[in-house]
Design a protein around this motif. Structure first.
Motif, mmCIF file in Angstrom:
data_model
loop_
_atom_site.group_PDB
_atom_site.id
_atom_site.type_symbol
_atom_site.label_atom_id
_atom_site.label_comp_id
_atom_site.label_asym_id
_atom_site.label_seq_id
_atom_site.Cartn_x
_atom_site.Cartn_y
_atom_site.Cartn_z
ATOM 1 N N PRO A 409 1.040 -7.949 20.319
ATOM 2 C CA PRO A 409 -0.307 -7.796 19.761
ATOM 3 C C PRO A 409 -0.288 -7.380 18.296
ATOM 4 O O PRO A 409 0.764 -7.110 17.714
ATOM 5 N N TRP A 410 -1.489 -7.365 17.722
ATOM 6 C CA TRP A 410 -1.679 -6.699 16.436
ATOM 7 C C TRP A 410 -1.947 -5.223 16.740
ATOM 8 O O TRP A 410 -2.863 -4.899 17.495
ATOM 9 N N LEU A 411 -1.161 -4.339 16.157
ATOM 10 C CA LEU A 411 -1.404 -2.905 16.299
ATOM 11 C C LEU A 411 -2.082 -2.408 15.033
ATOM 12 O O LEU A 411 -1.685 -2.778 13.925
ATOM 13 N N THR A 412 -3.092 -1.584 15.210
ATOM 14 C CA THR A 412 -3.911 -1.165 14.063
ATOM 15 C C THR A 412 -3.705 0.323 13.771
ATOM 16 O O THR A 412 -3.711 1.150 14.677
ATOM 17 N N LEU A 413 -3.532 0.627 12.473
ATOM 18 C CA LEU A 413 -3.432 2.007 11.997
ATOM 19 C C LEU A 413 -4.515 2.218 10.955
ATOM 20 O O LEU A 413 -4.651 1.439 10.011
ATOM 21 N N SER A 414 -5.297 3.283 11.126
ATOM 22 C CA SER A 414 -6.352 3.605 10.162
ATOM 23 C C SER A 414 -5.936 4.837 9.378
ATOM 24 O O SER A 414 -5.713 5.900 9.951
ATOM 25 N N LEU A 415 -5.781 4.693 8.052
ATOM 26 C CA LEU A 415 -5.355 5.781 7.177
ATOM 27 C C LEU A 415 -6.512 6.229 6.311
ATOM 28 O O LEU A 415 -7.032 5.460 5.495
ATOM 29 N N GLY A 416 -6.943 7.469 6.479
ATOM 30 C CA GLY A 416 -8.061 7.980 5.684
ATOM 31 C C GLY A 416 -7.598 8.406 4.323
ATOM 32 O O GLY A 416 -7.286 9.569 4.081
ATOM 33 N N MET A 417 -7.526 7.468 3.396
ATOM 34 C CA MET A 417 -6.938 7.740 2.091
ATOM 35 C C MET A 417 -7.956 8.158 1.040
ATOM 36 O O MET A 417 -7.602 8.440 -0.092
ATOM 37 N N ASP A 418 -9.245 8.197 1.405
ATOM 38 C CA ASP A 418 -10.294 8.542 0.439
ATOM 39 C C ASP A 418 -10.213 7.680 -0.814
ATOM 40 O O ASP A 418 -10.244 8.170 -1.948
ATOM 41 N N LEU A 419 -10.077 6.376 -0.622
ATOM 42 C CA LEU A 419 -10.013 5.460 -1.761
ATOM 43 C C LEU A 419 -11.404 5.229 -2.325
ATOM 44 O O LEU A 419 -12.397 5.247 -1.597
ATOM 45 N N PRO A 420 -11.549 5.004 -3.631
ATOM 46 C CA PRO A 420 -12.857 4.690 -4.208
ATOM 47 C C PRO A 420 -13.417 3.401 -3.606
ATOM 48 O O PRO A 420 -12.670 2.476 -3.274
ATOM 49 N N LYS A 421 -14.721 3.366 -3.479
ATOM 50 C CA LYS A 421 -15.377 2.183 -2.923
ATOM 51 C C LYS A 421 -15.028 0.943 -3.756
ATOM 52 O O LYS A 421 -15.085 0.949 -4.972
ATOM 53 N N GLY A 422 -14.630 -0.117 -3.059
ATOM 54 C CA GLY A 422 -14.282 -1.358 -3.747
ATOM 55 C C GLY A 422 -12.918 -1.357 -4.392
ATOM 56 O O GLY A 422 -12.588 -2.291 -5.133
ATOM 57 N N SER A 423 -12.098 -0.320 -4.128
ATOM 58 C CA SER A 423 -10.779 -0.288 -4.773
ATOM 59 C C SER A 423 -9.860 -1.334 -4.170
ATOM 60 O O SER A 423 -10.077 -1.825 -3.060
ATOM 61 N N ALA A 424 -8.835 -1.683 -4.911
ATOM 62 C CA ALA A 424 -7.888 -2.688 -4.451
ATOM 63 C C ALA A 424 -7.028 -2.125 -3.327
ATOM 64 O O ALA A 424 -6.838 -0.910 -3.204
ATOM 65 N N ASP A 425 -6.508 -3.002 -2.545
ATOM 66 C CA ASP A 425 -5.591 -2.628 -1.480
ATOM 67 C C ASP A 425 -4.361 -1.956 -2.107
ATOM 68 O O ASP A 425 -3.674 -2.558 -2.932
ATOM 69 N N PRO A 426 -4.076 -0.691 -1.772
ATOM 70 C CA PRO A 426 -2.966 0.005 -2.419
ATOM 71 C C PRO A 426 -1.614 -0.276 -1.797
ATOM 72 O O PRO A 426 -0.601 0.248 -2.279
ATOM 73 N N LEU A 427 -1.574 -1.070 -0.725
ATOM 74 C CA LEU A 427 -0.303 -1.291 -0.067
ATOM 75 C C LEU A 427 0.558 -2.245 -0.885
ATOM 76 O O LEU A 427 0.125 -3.324 -1.275
ATOM 77 N N GLY A 428 1.796 -1.834 -1.134
ATOM 78 C CA GLY A 428 2.715 -2.689 -1.873
ATOM 79 C C GLY A 428 3.605 -3.476 -0.940
ATOM 80 O O GLY A 428 3.427 -4.662 -0.726
ATOM 81 N N THR A 429 4.558 -2.796 -0.325
ATOM 82 C CA THR A 429 5.541 -3.441 0.533
ATOM 83 C C THR A 429 5.465 -2.863 1.926
ATOM 84 O O THR A 429 5.263 -1.655 2.100
ATOM 85 N N ALA A 430 5.644 -3.719 2.947
ATOM 86 C CA ALA A 430 5.703 -3.272 4.331
ATOM 87 C C ALA A 430 6.983 -3.820 4.959
ATOM 88 O O ALA A 430 7.257 -5.016 4.899
#
Length: 503
Positions: A409-430
């Motif tokens: 399946p797709w496993l989902t993780l929700s990270l409360g990073m308090d990012l500004p509204k409309g900010s770019a995806d901060p993920l670089g490498t996985a």
């Protein structure tokens, strides 16, 4: 700094039993020789012979080569290894500063003031040698091209010893003014710190391996230590009226000095003060790269080497191991769920092992983002080490990634990073890797992970990880954040335990 108050630490250094040592004494070749100043330099140990107007070099095979100076009555005293590869020295008999190449080419630079009494000399950080003029109350500097330059000090301080300080300035003793002086090599601005003891008579001075200034105090029979901020420590000498004269710093952090009136050499370490008899009227002292002390013994006309026997000097820094925060460590803000775990070790005696928080205490987790955790260690020989780890603090971390799962399946993780509204995806490498289910350590190499991400209107980052149906055992997910100020180690999630059942 003139007139500034001085914080004084009266340090009771224990009087240690003298370490076993081997003494090797070599007579200077010229009859009636009086070796005074001594320094390490090109090709060996260099000394001045005040009685014969000579400069000598102790070669590696314990033979001596002597060089006659331009004037037989020059009376060379203090000597320093210059920044230009030559030897520089004071000539009290002819009121000059001398320069000698290792090949024996000599030149004199007459001083402008009659009867200056040149006293101390040392290489500076600016390519000059700097010297003191005790009777003229001046500080001077010289180089081969420009000759000598001087400034007049205020009052009658009687400057004596001089050394390059840890702050890029030259520091000197003011014997008559009972103070420690400082001169900026660029602006030649002068300041001083008064010593609180009457008639302390500071003499020779050197910068120690600890970054402090060390000096002899003839009047109080002490060795002084002063930080550049003015904190003063005093060490009483074991022999009364020892007349401490010269001083030198050793590679192992020890401070060596001569006690001219009692015919001894002293060595000061964290373990105390020990003394060694060396003959009649030791004057100068220097320490070579191997830790051997070299002493000019004036009345006996000797150059004496002191080699400490037994275990070699401790020059190895302590080791530091940081188990937590480990590679990929993360925590949730305010959770107190990431305790620090670290330890230090030393081959001899550990003195300090100190982290940003104590071992077992919770790391700071009140602020979001990447954090650095530091540990500092010192041993009793003065060797120091620093190490650091890093970790991430999230506002929250919720989702099925932390639970058992079926492969596929797709496993989902929700990270409360308090990012500004409309900010770019901060993920670089996985990346992902099969991992030990107990420790979480990868059991094979990391490979790119199939993830999808989005930033929600609430400023959280949702990471969806696509897994493979055949997976069994445990796998971990490592995420690197490269935007929105998130710089640091990867955050590692898991290990997640998978079964082979279909979904």
């Amino acid at each position: 700094m003139a007139g500034a108050g001085v914080a004084v630490l009266l340090t009771a250094a224990p009087y240690a039993s003298a370490t076993d040592a081997t003494f090797t004494s070599i007579p200077v070749p010229t009859a009636g020789g009086q070796p005074i100043g001594i320094t390490t330099g090109p090709g060996g140990i260099w000394y001045t012979d005040a009685a014969n107007g000579l400069v000598g070099r102790m070669n590696d095979d314990d033979t001596i080569t002597e060089f006659a100076l331009l004037e037989a009555d020059s009376a060379p005293t203090a000597i320093a290894d210059g920044p230009d590869g030559a030897l520089w020295f004071t000539e009290s008999g002819t009121n000059a500063i001398g320069r000698l190449t290792p090949a024996g080419e000599a030149v004199d630079f007459p001083l402008p003031a009659v009867g200056s009494t040149p006293a101390g000399i040392a290489a500076g950080p600016d390519g000059n040698v700097w010297y003191t003029l005790r009777s003229a109350h001046r500080i001077g500097w010289a180089n081969e091209t420009d000759g000598v330059s001087e400034i007049q000090l205020s009052g009658m301080p009687g400057p004596w010893g001089i050394t390059a300080g840890p702050d890029g300035a030259m520091w000197f003793t003011e014997q008559s003014a009972n103070a420690i002086g400082r001169i900026d090599v660029s602006s030649t601005a002068v300041s001083s710190i008064a010593l609180p003891m009457p008639d302390a008579r500071p003499g020779a001075i050197v910068t120690g391996g600890d970054g402090a200034l060390w000096f002899t105090l003839k009047g109080t029979n002490q060795i002084g230590r002063m930080t550049t901020a003015g904190t003063l420590s005093l060490f009483d000498l074991p022999d009364a009226a020892a007349n401490p004269t010269a001083i030198a710093a050793a590679p192992d952090g020890a401070i060596w000095f001569t006690e001219t009136a009692v015919d001894k050499v002293g060595r000061l370490t964290g373990g105390g003060i020990e003394t060694f008899p060396v003959g009649n009227a030791p004057k100068g002292i220097t320490v070579d790269a191997d830790g051997d002390a070299w002493v000019s013994v004036d009345d006996d006309g000797l150059i004496t080497r002191i080699t400490l026997d037994g275990a070699p000097a401790d020059t190895t820094a302590p080791s530091i191991t940081i188990d937590q925060p480990a590679w990929g460590a993360w925590t949730v803000r305010g959770s107190g769920a990431l305790p620090a775990a670290y330890h230090c070790a030393d081959e001899t005696a550990l003195a300090v092992c100190r982290g940003d928080v104590g071992d077992g205490e919770q790391v700071t987790d009140g602020t979001l983002g990447a954090h650095v955790f530091g540990v500092h260690a010192e041993d009793e020989a003065g060797n120091a080490a620093d190490a650091s780890g890093s970790y991430l603090v999230f506002a929250s971390a919720a989702g099925t990634l932390l639970d058992g799962a079926h492969g596929g399946p797709w496993l989902t993780l929700s990270l409360g990073m308090d990012l500004p509204k409309g900010s770019a995806d901060p993920l670089g490498t996985a990346l992902m890797a099969p991992s030990d289910c107990g420790t979480g350590e990868p059991t094979s190499g990391w490979v790119p992970a199939d993830v999808g991400t989005r930033v929600s209107p609430q400023g959280t980052l949702e990471v969806r990880w696509r897994t493979d149906r055949p997976w069994t055992g445990c796998h971990s997910l490592a995420l690197w954040f490269t935007a929105a100020g998130w710089e640091g180690p990867p955050a590692v999630f898991g290990p997640v335990a998978f079964t082979a059942a279909g979904v």
